[in-house]
Design a protein around this motif. Sequence first.
Motif, PDB file in Angstrom:
ATOM      1  N   ASN A 138       0.642  -1.272   0.084  1.00  0.00           N
ATOM      2  CA  ASN A 138       0.130   0.050   0.050  1.00  0.00           C
ATOM      3  C   ASN A 138       0.886   1.283  -0.195  1.00  0.00           C
ATOM      4  O   ASN A 138       0.537   2.244  -0.366  1.00  0.00           O
ATOM      5  CB  ASN A 138      -0.940   0.139   1.400  1.00  0.00           C
ATOM      6  N   GLY A 139       2.061   1.121   0.410  1.00  0.00           N
ATOM      7  CA  GLY A 139       3.092   2.342   0.105  1.00  0.00           C
ATOM      8  C   GLY A 139       3.474   2.574  -1.315  1.00  0.00           C
ATOM      9  O   GLY A 139       4.325   3.515  -1.525  1.00  0.00           O
ATOM     10  N   ASP A 140       3.120   1.573  -2.209  1.00  0.00           N
ATOM     11  CA  ASP A 140       3.614   2.116  -3.556  1.00  0.00           C
ATOM     12  C   ASP A 140       2.447   2.722  -4.309  1.00  0.00           C
ATOM     13  O   ASP A 140       1.205   2.287  -4.237  1.00  0.00           O
ATOM     14  CB  ASP A 140       3.697   0.478  -4.182  1.00  0.00           C
ATOM     15  N   PRO A 141       2.667   3.823  -4.668  1.00  0.00           N
ATOM     16  CA  PRO A 141       1.820   4.638  -5.110  1.00  0.00           C
ATOM     17  C   PRO A 141       0.985   3.940  -6.290  1.00  0.00           C
ATOM     18  O   PRO A 141      -0.433   4.287  -6.352  1.00  0.00           O
ATOM     19  CB  PRO A 141       2.175   5.987  -5.888  1.00  0.00           C
ATOM     20  N   SER A 142       1.460   3.261  -7.131  1.00  0.00           N
ATOM     21  CA  SER A 142       0.704   2.616  -8.158  1.00  0.00           C
ATOM     22  C   SER A 142      -0.295   1.602  -7.761  1.00  0.00           C
ATOM     23  O   SER A 142      -1.515   1.356  -8.164  1.00  0.00           O
ATOM     24  CB  SER A 142       1.702   1.929  -9.300  1.00  0.00           C
ATOM     25  N   VAL A 143       0.096   0.772  -6.799  1.00  0.00           N
ATOM     26  CA  VAL A 143      -0.804  -0.086  -6.081  1.00  0.00           C
ATOM     27  C   VAL A 143      -1.900   0.439  -5.621  1.00  0.00           C
ATOM     28  O   VAL A 143      -3.089   0.090  -5.754  1.00  0.00           O
ATOM     29  CB  VAL A 143       0.137  -0.745  -5.077  1.00  0.00           C
ATOM     30  N   LEU A 144      -1.743   1.548  -4.678  1.00  0.00           N
ATOM     31  CA  LEU A 144      -2.594   2.159  -3.969  1.00  0.00           C
ATOM     32  C   LEU A 144      -3.545   2.924  -4.837  1.00  0.00           C
ATOM     33  O   LEU A 144      -5.169   2.732  -4.746  1.00  0.00           O
ATOM     34  CB  LEU A 144      -1.993   3.433  -3.235  1.00  0.00           C
ATOM     35  N   ARG A 145      -3.118   3.544  -6.154  1.00  0.00           N
ATOM     36  CA  ARG A 145      -3.945   4.111  -7.053  1.00  0.00           C
ATOM     37  C   ARG A 145      -4.994   3.041  -7.642  1.00  0.00           C
ATOM     38  O   ARG A 145      -6.056   3.386  -7.952  1.00  0.00           O
ATOM     39  CB  ARG A 145      -3.158   4.756  -8.065  1.00  0.00           C
ATOM     40  N   ARG A 146      -4.399   1.843  -8.197  1.00  0.00           N
ATOM     41  CA  ARG A 146      -5.201   0.987  -8.799  1.00  0.00           C
ATOM     42  C   ARG A 146      -6.446   0.654  -7.788  1.00  0.00           C
ATOM     43  O   ARG A 146      -7.555   0.146  -8.192  1.00  0.00           O
ATOM     44  CB  ARG A 146      -4.192  -0.206  -9.208  1.00  0.00           C
ATOM     45  N   LYS A 147      -5.991   0.141  -6.645  1.00  0.00           N
ATOM     46  CA  LYS A 147      -6.913  -0.338  -5.612  1.00  0.00           C
ATOM     47  C   LYS A 147      -8.238   0.652  -5.414  1.00  0.00           C
ATOM     48  O   LYS A 147      -9.400   0.442  -5.701  1.00  0.00           O
ATOM     49  CB  LYS A 147      -6.349  -0.355  -4.187  1.00  0.00           C
ATOM     50  N   LEU A 148      -8.042   2.030  -5.465  1.00  0.00           N
ATOM     51  CA  LEU A 148      -8.987   2.999  -5.334  1.00  0.00           C
ATOM     52  C   LEU A 148      -9.795   3.120  -6.696  1.00  0.00           C
ATOM     53  O   LEU A 148     -11.000   3.347  -6.489  1.00  0.00           O
ATOM     54  CB  LEU A 148      -8.228   4.440  -4.970  1.00  0.00           C
ATOM     55  N   VAL A 149      -9.085   3.070  -7.752  1.00  0.00           N
ATOM     56  CA  VAL A 149      -9.719   3.394  -8.938  1.00  0.00           C
ATOM     57  C   VAL A 149     -10.675   2.366  -9.304  1.00  0.00           C
ATOM     58  O   VAL A 149     -11.959   2.462  -9.748  1.00  0.00           O
ATOM     59  CB  VAL A 149      -8.652   3.815  -9.896  1.00  0.00           C
ATOM     60  N   ALA A 150     -10.116   1.186  -9.163  1.00  0.00           N
ATOM     61  CA  ALA A 150     -10.788  -0.117  -9.531  1.00  0.00           C
ATOM     62  C   ALA A 150     -12.223  -0.022  -8.767  1.00  0.00           C
ATOM     63  O   ALA A 150     -13.190  -0.767  -9.004  1.00  0.00           O
ATOM     64  CB  ALA A 150     -10.056  -1.358  -9.056  1.00  0.00           C
ATOM     65  N   ARG A 151     -12.282   0.622  -7.599  1.00  0.00           N
ATOM     66  CA  ARG A 151     -13.514   0.718  -6.829  1.00  0.00           C
ATOM     67  C   ARG A 151     -14.267   2.208  -6.833  1.00  0.00           C
ATOM     68  O   ARG A 151     -15.096   2.326  -5.770  1.00  0.00           O
ATOM     69  CB  ARG A 151     -13.159   0.283  -5.317  1.00  0.00           C
ATOM     70  N   ASP A 152     -13.853   2.776  -7.977  1.00  0.00           N
ATOM     71  CA  ASP A 152     -14.707   4.054  -8.053  1.00  0.00           C
ATOM     72  C   ASP A 152     -14.307   5.093  -6.746  1.00  0.00           C
ATOM     73  O   ASP A 152     -15.278   5.940  -6.464  1.00  0.00           O
ATOM     74  CB  ASP A 152     -16.006   3.674  -8.143  1.00  0.00           C
ATOM     75  N   ALA A 153     -13.261   4.970  -6.350  1.00  0.00           N
ATOM     76  CA  ALA A 153     -13.101   5.968  -5.042  1.00  0.00           C
ATOM     77  C   ALA A 153     -11.926   6.981  -5.681  1.00  0.00           C
ATOM     78  O   ALA A 153     -11.001   6.546  -6.641  1.00  0.00           O
ATOM     79  CB  ALA A 153     -12.261   5.313  -3.763  1.00  0.00           C
ATOM     80  N   SER A 154     -11.790   8.087  -5.271  1.00  0.00           N
ATOM     81  CA  SER A 154     -10.896   8.867  -5.623  1.00  0.00           C
ATOM     82  C   SER A 154      -9.540   8.508  -5.394  1.00  0.00           C
ATOM     83  O   SER A 154      -9.244   8.054  -4.444  1.00  0.00           O
ATOM     84  CB  SER A 154     -11.110  10.432  -4.891  1.00  0.00           C
ATOM     85  N   PRO A 155      -8.482   8.629  -6.518  1.00  0.00           N
ATOM     86  CA  PRO A 155      -7.253   8.440  -6.283  1.00  0.00           C
ATOM     87  C   PRO A 155      -6.250   9.462  -5.673  1.00  0.00           C
ATOM     88  O   PRO A 155      -4.962   9.323  -5.387  1.00  0.00           O
ATOM     89  CB  PRO A 155      -6.670   8.047  -7.756  1.00  0.00           C
ATOM     90  N   VAL A 156      -6.902  10.613  -5.362  1.00  0.00           N
ATOM     91  CA  VAL A 156      -6.058  11.619  -4.584  1.00  0.00           C
ATOM     92  C   VAL A 156      -5.850  11.361  -3.165  1.00  0.00           C
ATOM     93  O   VAL A 156      -6.762  11.235  -2.470  1.00  0.00           O
ATOM     94  CB  VAL A 156      -6.902  12.766  -4.794  1.00  0.00           C
ATOM     95  N   VAL A 157      -4.537  11.105  -2.909  1.00  0.00           N
ATOM     96  CA  VAL A 157      -4.084  10.697  -1.516  1.00  0.00           C
ATOM     97  C   VAL A 157      -2.877  11.530  -1.264  1.00  0.00           C
ATOM     98  O   VAL A 157      -1.824  11.180  -1.838  1.00  0.00           O
ATOM     99  CB  VAL A 157      -3.948   9.361  -1.406  1.00  0.00           C
ATOM    100  N   PRO A 158      -2.544  12.192  -0.002  1.00  0.00           N
ATOM    101  CA  PRO A 158      -1.427  12.709   0.179  1.00  0.00           C
ATOM    102  C   PRO A 158      -0.600  11.564   0.874  1.00  0.00           C
ATOM    103  O   PRO A 158      -0.962  10.835   1.416  1.00  0.00           O
ATOM    104  CB  PRO A 158      -1.705  13.672   1.474  1.00  0.00           C
ATOM    105  N   LEU A 159       0.917  11.361   0.480  1.00  0.00           N
ATOM    106  CA  LEU A 159       1.490  10.558   0.692  1.00  0.00           C
ATOM    107  C   LEU A 159       2.915  10.902   1.491  1.00  0.00           C
ATOM    108  O   LEU A 159       3.450  11.863   0.858  1.00  0.00           O
ATOM    109  CB  LEU A 159       2.011   9.718  -0.304  1.00  0.00           C
ATOM    110  N   VAL A 160       3.064  10.663   2.563  1.00  0.00           N
ATOM    111  CA  VAL A 160       4.245  11.344   3.389  1.00  0.00           C
ATOM    112  C   VAL A 160       5.427  10.071   3.869  1.00  0.00           C
ATOM    113  O   VAL A 160       4.760   9.167   4.661  1.00  0.00           O
ATOM    114  CB  VAL A 160       3.941  12.323   4.859  1.00  0.00           C
ATOM    115  N   PRO A 161       6.436   9.914   3.279  1.00  0.00           N
ATOM    116  CA  PRO A 161       7.216   9.058   4.045  1.00  0.00           C
ATOM    117  C   PRO A 161       7.794   9.366   5.294  1.00  0.00           C
ATOM    118  O   PRO A 161       7.439  10.463   5.963  1.00  0.00           O
ATOM    119  CB  PRO A 161       8.735   9.309   3.367  1.00  0.00           C
ATOM    120  N   VAL A 162       7.757   8.225   6.315  1.00  0.00           N
ATOM    121  CA  VAL A 162       7.721   8.320   7.553  1.00  0.00           C
ATOM    122  C   VAL A 162       8.771   7.059   8.220  1.00  0.00           C
ATOM    123  O   VAL A 162       8.887   6.185   7.695  1.00  0.00           O
ATOM    124  CB  VAL A 162       6.339   8.236   8.187  1.00  0.00           C
ATOM    125  N   VAL A 163       9.352   7.464   9.416  1.00  0.00           N
ATOM    126  CA  VAL A 163       9.914   6.575  10.033  1.00  0.00           C
ATOM    127  C   VAL A 163       9.169   6.438  11.558  1.00  0.00           C
ATOM    128  O   VAL A 163       9.164   7.524  12.003  1.00  0.00           O
ATOM    129  CB  VAL A 163      11.428   6.847  10.450  1.00  0.00           C
TER     130      VAL A 163
END
Length: 201
Positions: free
Chosen positions: A75-100
């Motif tokens: 889920n930290g891979d932008p392409s994977v997360l975008r595909r999951k959201l688009v396939a279920r008609d959800a917005s693919p717009v998501v802020p992503l912030v690397p974190v430790v």
Amino acid sequence: MERACSLLGHHGAMAAVTGATGAGRHAGHSTDAIGYPGRMLDEPGLLGPFGVRPWSGDAARMLEDRVPVLAVGSNGDPSVLRRKLVARDASPVVPLVPVVVIGLSVAHSAHVSLAGVVAAAPRDDPTGAVRGVMTWLDAAQLAVVDTTEPNYQRVRLAEGRYVCATTVPTPAKPVSVYRSVWGLLAPDGGRPVSYTHLRAH
């Protein structure tokens, strides 16, 4: 406001946290077993229909109305997360912030996915520090991601037990993570096998 994962700092705070590990790769991406878990971001950005845009004030302002969910696997891979959201008609717009996150490490879930992957799963580790991506999801996106994780349960990180370090300021909100419902891969019931250790062999 409840703080489940307190902010250590920003603007270089991640560089001060040494020894952090993570499941994500930093070049290329793939959703098959060989390429799992894909590519995690090195810099904060705003995921959209056509990829990731650089961080901006617009992205920062979106955080107030969203829920932070730590991703340590695909889920930290932008392409994977975008595909999951688009396939279920959800917005693919998501802020992503690397974190430790200090207080966690990454092991393997004790199950094999349909793709043939022994997937990553977080575990409590007082001496550990894990690199991941904080995905800031709205309510509809959160419901979608929940449905794509049948082998995991989304839980809130306990207040005061973990510290999150990011490179940009973020609101002090409770942080959630997906924990495996199957437990963790461990030889003879011993210490769980770390994700990086298994990959190295």
